[in-house]
Motif scaffolding. Sequence first.
Motif, PDB file in Angstrom:
ATOM      1  N   TYR A 126      24.139  34.387  80.265  1.00  0.00           N
ATOM      2  CA  TYR A 126      22.750  34.764  80.505  1.00  0.00           C
ATOM      3  C   TYR A 126      22.704  36.206  80.986  1.00  0.00           C
ATOM      4  O   TYR A 126      23.479  36.605  81.866  1.00  0.00           O
ATOM      5  N   ARG A 127      21.786  36.967  80.412  1.00  0.00           N
ATOM      6  CA  ARG A 127      21.680  38.384  80.758  1.00  0.00           C
ATOM      7  C   ARG A 127      21.038  38.568  82.123  1.00  0.00           C
ATOM      8  O   ARG A 127      20.281  37.720  82.611  1.00  0.00           O
ATOM      9  N   SER A 128      21.355  39.686  82.732  1.00  0.00           N
ATOM     10  CA  SER A 128      20.625  40.125  83.907  1.00  0.00           C
ATOM     11  C   SER A 128      19.393  40.869  83.403  1.00  0.00           C
ATOM     12  O   SER A 128      19.136  40.915  82.198  1.00  0.00           O
ATOM     13  N   ARG A 129      18.636  41.479  84.280  1.00  0.00           N
ATOM     14  CA  ARG A 129      17.457  42.205  83.819  1.00  0.00           C
ATOM     15  C   ARG A 129      17.915  43.417  83.001  1.00  0.00           C
ATOM     16  O   ARG A 129      18.622  44.285  83.514  1.00  0.00           O
ATOM     17  N   PRO A 130      17.530  43.512  81.742  1.00  0.00           N
ATOM     18  CA  PRO A 130      18.047  44.588  80.866  1.00  0.00           C
ATOM     19  C   PRO A 130      17.605  45.975  81.345  1.00  0.00           C
ATOM     20  O   PRO A 130      16.456  46.167  81.728  1.00  0.00           O
ATOM     21  N   VAL A 355      42.418  37.525  70.668  1.00  0.00           N
ATOM     22  CA  VAL A 355      42.524  36.394  71.593  1.00  0.00           C
ATOM     23  C   VAL A 355      43.665  36.600  72.583  1.00  0.00           C
ATOM     24  O   VAL A 355      43.516  36.365  73.793  1.00  0.00           O
ATOM     25  N   ASN A 356      44.813  37.047  72.093  1.00  0.00           N
ATOM     26  CA  ASN A 356      45.969  37.233  72.968  1.00  0.00           C
ATOM     27  C   ASN A 356      45.744  38.328  74.006  1.00  0.00           C
ATOM     28  O   ASN A 356      46.402  38.336  75.050  1.00  0.00           O
ATOM     29  N   ASN A 357      44.815  39.238  73.718  1.00  0.00           N
ATOM     30  CA  ASN A 357      44.532  40.316  74.658  1.00  0.00           C
ATOM     31  C   ASN A 357      43.200  40.094  75.388  1.00  0.00           C
ATOM     32  O   ASN A 357      42.619  41.040  75.921  1.00  0.00           O
ATOM     33  N   TYR A 358      42.742  38.838  75.403  1.00  0.00           N
ATOM     34  CA  TYR A 358      41.509  38.519  76.131  1.00  0.00           C
ATOM     35  C   TYR A 358      41.646  38.929  77.597  1.00  0.00           C
ATOM     36  O   TYR A 358      42.653  38.669  78.253  1.00  0.00           O
ATOM     37  N   ASN A 359      40.607  39.563  78.114  1.00  0.00           N
ATOM     38  CA  ASN A 359      40.605  40.055  79.498  1.00  0.00           C
ATOM     39  C   ASN A 359      39.345  39.534  80.183  1.00  0.00           C
ATOM     40  O   ASN A 359      38.235  39.973  79.884  1.00  0.00           O
ATOM     41  N   ALA A 360      39.507  38.596  81.107  1.00  0.00           N
ATOM     42  CA  ALA A 360      38.365  37.990  81.791  1.00  0.00           C
ATOM     43  C   ALA A 360      37.548  39.020  82.563  1.00  0.00           C
ATOM     44  O   ALA A 360      36.353  38.809  82.818  1.00  0.00           O
ATOM     45  N   GLN A 361      38.179  40.149  82.930  1.00  0.00           N
ATOM     46  CA  GLN A 361      37.471  41.179  83.696  1.00  0.00           C
ATOM     47  C   GLN A 361      36.423  41.903  82.858  1.00  0.00           C
ATOM     48  O   GLN A 361      35.597  42.644  83.398  1.00  0.00           O
ATOM     49  N   THR A 362      36.454  41.719  81.551  1.00  0.00           N
ATOM     50  CA  THR A 362      35.485  42.413  80.691  1.00  0.00           C
ATOM     51  C   THR A 362      34.150  41.672  80.609  1.00  0.00           C
ATOM     52  O   THR A 362      33.143  42.256  80.207  1.00  0.00           O
ATOM     53  N   VAL A 363      34.130  40.397  80.988  1.00  0.00           N
ATOM     54  CA  VAL A 363      32.938  39.573  80.763  1.00  0.00           C
ATOM     55  C   VAL A 363      31.727  40.124  81.507  1.00  0.00           C
ATOM     56  O   VAL A 363      30.622  40.205  80.962  1.00  0.00           O
ATOM     57  N   GLY A 364      31.909  40.530  82.753  1.00  0.00           N
ATOM     58  CA  GLY A 364      30.791  41.046  83.526  1.00  0.00           C
ATOM     59  C   GLY A 364      30.204  42.328  82.980  1.00  0.00           C
ATOM     60  O   GLY A 364      29.053  42.678  83.291  1.00  0.00           O
ATOM     61  N   GLY A 365      30.968  43.047  82.143  1.00  0.00           N
ATOM     62  CA  GLY A 365      30.494  44.310  81.578  1.00  0.00           C
ATOM     63  C   GLY A 365      30.023  44.207  80.148  1.00  0.00           C
ATOM     64  O   GLY A 365      29.755  45.241  79.512  1.00  0.00           O
ATOM     65  N   LEU A 366      29.930  43.001  79.607  1.00  0.00           N
ATOM     66  CA  LEU A 366      29.477  42.836  78.221  1.00  0.00           C
ATOM     67  C   LEU A 366      28.098  43.451  78.032  1.00  0.00           C
ATOM     68  O   LEU A 366      27.194  43.248  78.846  1.00  0.00           O
ATOM     69  N   MET A 367      27.920  44.180  76.937  1.00  0.00           N
ATOM     70  CA  MET A 367      26.663  44.896  76.749  1.00  0.00           C
ATOM     71  C   MET A 367      25.490  43.958  76.495  1.00  0.00           C
ATOM     72  O   MET A 367      24.342  44.326  76.740  1.00  0.00           O
ATOM     73  N   CYS A 368      25.767  42.739  76.051  1.00  0.00           N
ATOM     74  CA  CYS A 368      24.675  41.793  75.822  1.00  0.00           C
ATOM     75  C   CYS A 368      24.017  41.357  77.120  1.00  0.00           C
ATOM     76  O   CYS A 368      22.930  40.766  77.101  1.00  0.00           O
ATOM     77  N   LEU A 369      24.631  41.652  78.261  1.00  0.00           N
ATOM     78  CA  LEU A 369      24.085  41.238  79.546  1.00  0.00           C
ATOM     79  C   LEU A 369      23.062  42.220  80.099  1.00  0.00           C
ATOM     80  O   LEU A 369      22.258  41.849  80.959  1.00  0.00           O
ATOM     81  N   ASN A 370      23.096  43.458  79.634  1.00  0.00           N
ATOM     82  CA  ASN A 370      22.140  44.450  80.169  1.00  0.00           C
ATOM     83  C   ASN A 370      21.416  45.229  79.076  1.00  0.00           C
ATOM     84  O   ASN A 370      20.701  46.177  79.369  1.00  0.00           O
ATOM     85  N   THR A 371      21.598  44.819  77.828  1.00  0.00           N
ATOM     86  CA  THR A 371      21.023  45.552  76.695  1.00  0.00           C
ATOM     87  C   THR A 371      20.182  44.618  75.835  1.00  0.00           C
ATOM     88  O   THR A 371      20.549  43.458  75.623  1.00  0.00           O
ATOM     89  N   VAL A 372      19.080  45.130  75.345  1.00  0.00           N
ATOM     90  CA  VAL A 372      18.309  44.441  74.309  1.00  0.00           C
ATOM     91  C   VAL A 372      18.335  45.329  73.073  1.00  0.00           C
ATOM     92  O   VAL A 372      18.010  46.523  73.143  1.00  0.00           O
ATOM     93  N   SER A 373      18.751  44.749  71.958  1.00  0.00           N
ATOM     94  CA  SER A 373      18.866  45.489  70.707  1.00  0.00           C
ATOM     95  C   SER A 373      17.689  45.128  69.796  1.00  0.00           C
ATOM     96  O   SER A 373      17.351  43.957  69.647  1.00  0.00           O
ATOM     97  N   VAL A 374      17.076  46.145  69.208  1.00  0.00           N
ATOM     98  CA  VAL A 374      15.926  45.941  68.328  1.00  0.00           C
ATOM     99  C   VAL A 374      16.268  46.432  66.928  1.00  0.00           C
ATOM    100  O   VAL A 374      16.728  47.568  66.750  1.00  0.00           O
ATOM    101  N   GLY A 375      16.054  45.574  65.929  1.00  0.00           N
ATOM    102  CA  GLY A 375      16.305  45.954  64.547  1.00  0.00           C
ATOM    103  C   GLY A 375      15.181  46.817  63.999  1.00  0.00           C
ATOM    104  O   GLY A 375      14.103  46.922  64.594  1.00  0.00           O
ATOM    105  N   TRP A 376      15.404  47.413  62.851  1.00  0.00           N
ATOM    106  CA  TRP A 376      14.419  48.313  62.255  1.00  0.00           C
ATOM    107  C   TRP A 376      13.090  47.610  61.976  1.00  0.00           C
ATOM    108  O   TRP A 376      12.032  48.246  61.949  1.00  0.00           O
ATOM    109  N   ASP A 377      13.135  46.274  61.807  1.00  0.00           N
ATOM    110  CA  ASP A 377      11.912  45.524  61.534  1.00  0.00           C
ATOM    111  C   ASP A 377      11.277  44.950  62.797  1.00  0.00           C
ATOM    112  O   ASP A 377      10.282  44.221  62.726  1.00  0.00           O
ATOM    113  N   GLY A 378      11.860  45.254  63.972  1.00  0.00           N
ATOM    114  CA  GLY A 378      11.303  44.792  65.239  1.00  0.00           C
ATOM    115  C   GLY A 378      11.903  43.510  65.770  1.00  0.00           C
ATOM    116  O   GLY A 378      11.549  43.066  66.868  1.00  0.00           O
TER     117      GLY A 378
END
Length: 446
Positions: A126-130, A355-378
């Motif tokens: 679940y994202r935080s406030r974007p 998969v072998n290089n999975y790093n749990a420390q990256t999860v908190g920085g995932l861009m989907c948690l603070n970013t909203v992406s808008v396509g060309w059609d809205g």
Amino acid sequence: MTGRCILAAAVLACHFSADAFSAPPGQRVVARTPTLLHSTTDWSRPDLEGTSLVDDTLQEMASDAEFQELSKKIARIGVDGMTKEERATRRRALDEIGVPNFMQFVAEHDDGPTAEGSPIKDKQLYRSRPNILQLNIGLYCNQACNHCHVESSPLRKEETMAADVAARCLELLRNSPEVDTLDLTGGAPELNAQFRFLVRLAREWAKENKRELRIIDRCNLTVLLEPDQEDLVDFLKENKVNVVASLPCYGEDNVDAQRGRGVFQRSIAALLKLNEAGYGTPGHPDLELDLVYNPSGPFLPPPQASLEGDYKRELQENFGIQFDNLLTITNMPIKRFADFLAKEGKMREYMELLVNNYNAQTVGGLMCLNTVSVGWDGTLYDCDFNQQLGMGVVGESATNGIGKKQKLSVFDIETLADLEKYAVRTDNHCFGCTAGSGSSCQGATA
């Protein structure tokens, strides 16, 4: 490393652990000296100013057997069919190595009990406030890079943001006080009719309301030399737009192999033009110039900090170029890169690497948690990669009534905070953002 930009596999060997990637058995990794003009060459190339790369790109596309084969396949099964095929190929690769779906894997490898404020709840994100509003305003581009996850090219003339969608995006920006970054991407966003409209009005509004707003132009550099773009650098400077520019190597051979014939020399000329305007130089903190590196093959980027040092040294010594930061981005196993992996029979190998290089420390920085992406059609998406896979945010539309769920657009919400209640849509490509040092549009995340 010396003044050479070696092949990407050799770059990795110099900068990353040997067990993260190695050349296939029997395949020799060779370092090459890039083709560079004589040191007295005028790299600013005033002769290229106002000339277009489009015809050269179209010629290369017409003569590229792999591109022609891919075009025929898209015509036969459609973009959605290609996306389903990619997903099935990734899933088969993970099944072969015994890896569950992404969120189950993340939950199983969580460092401990779910803490308050964690983005992981009931095996969902679940994202935080974007605070970042990213707009893909069109897929038209003067280049056709072989790693491009949005498959942009001069042929993508129809997928372009309309004025009403752009205006609605500005309304959402005004209604979302937590947003401090407007991120414009494409294609070549500067070639879209709405680009200057969005930049100018967003900057004017931010000034009038005394609101800090970072505006980013994700620039391919060569667009600065295109016809009718002679004033583009001045426009960017006037509106204090930060430039994030793709430069996958600091040598000519590798850049042209990945981005097209003649792109390197145009990119260097464009960087010098930006430096001349103050971008990336001391004394101009409001004119940021960041560069983006992505690997040219199926391996992870080197550590961002060490590679940035190499870039700064080589670009300064060879061309007199300065910049602020280097951002490293992992190649996602989707679209053109997924097609490459499938053709080479390396999808399993690459997914296993992620998969072998999975790093749990990256999860908190995932861009989907603070970013909203808008396509060309809205249409609204959790990230730029989901956008290219058609994985839109699904929720209740204000126009269709409570209880009816559908893919949401900018016309279905009043503020970006309205999206916090919806879980982020994840799939097996998300392993690309959690491998190694992590990957996002803002660079490494851990």
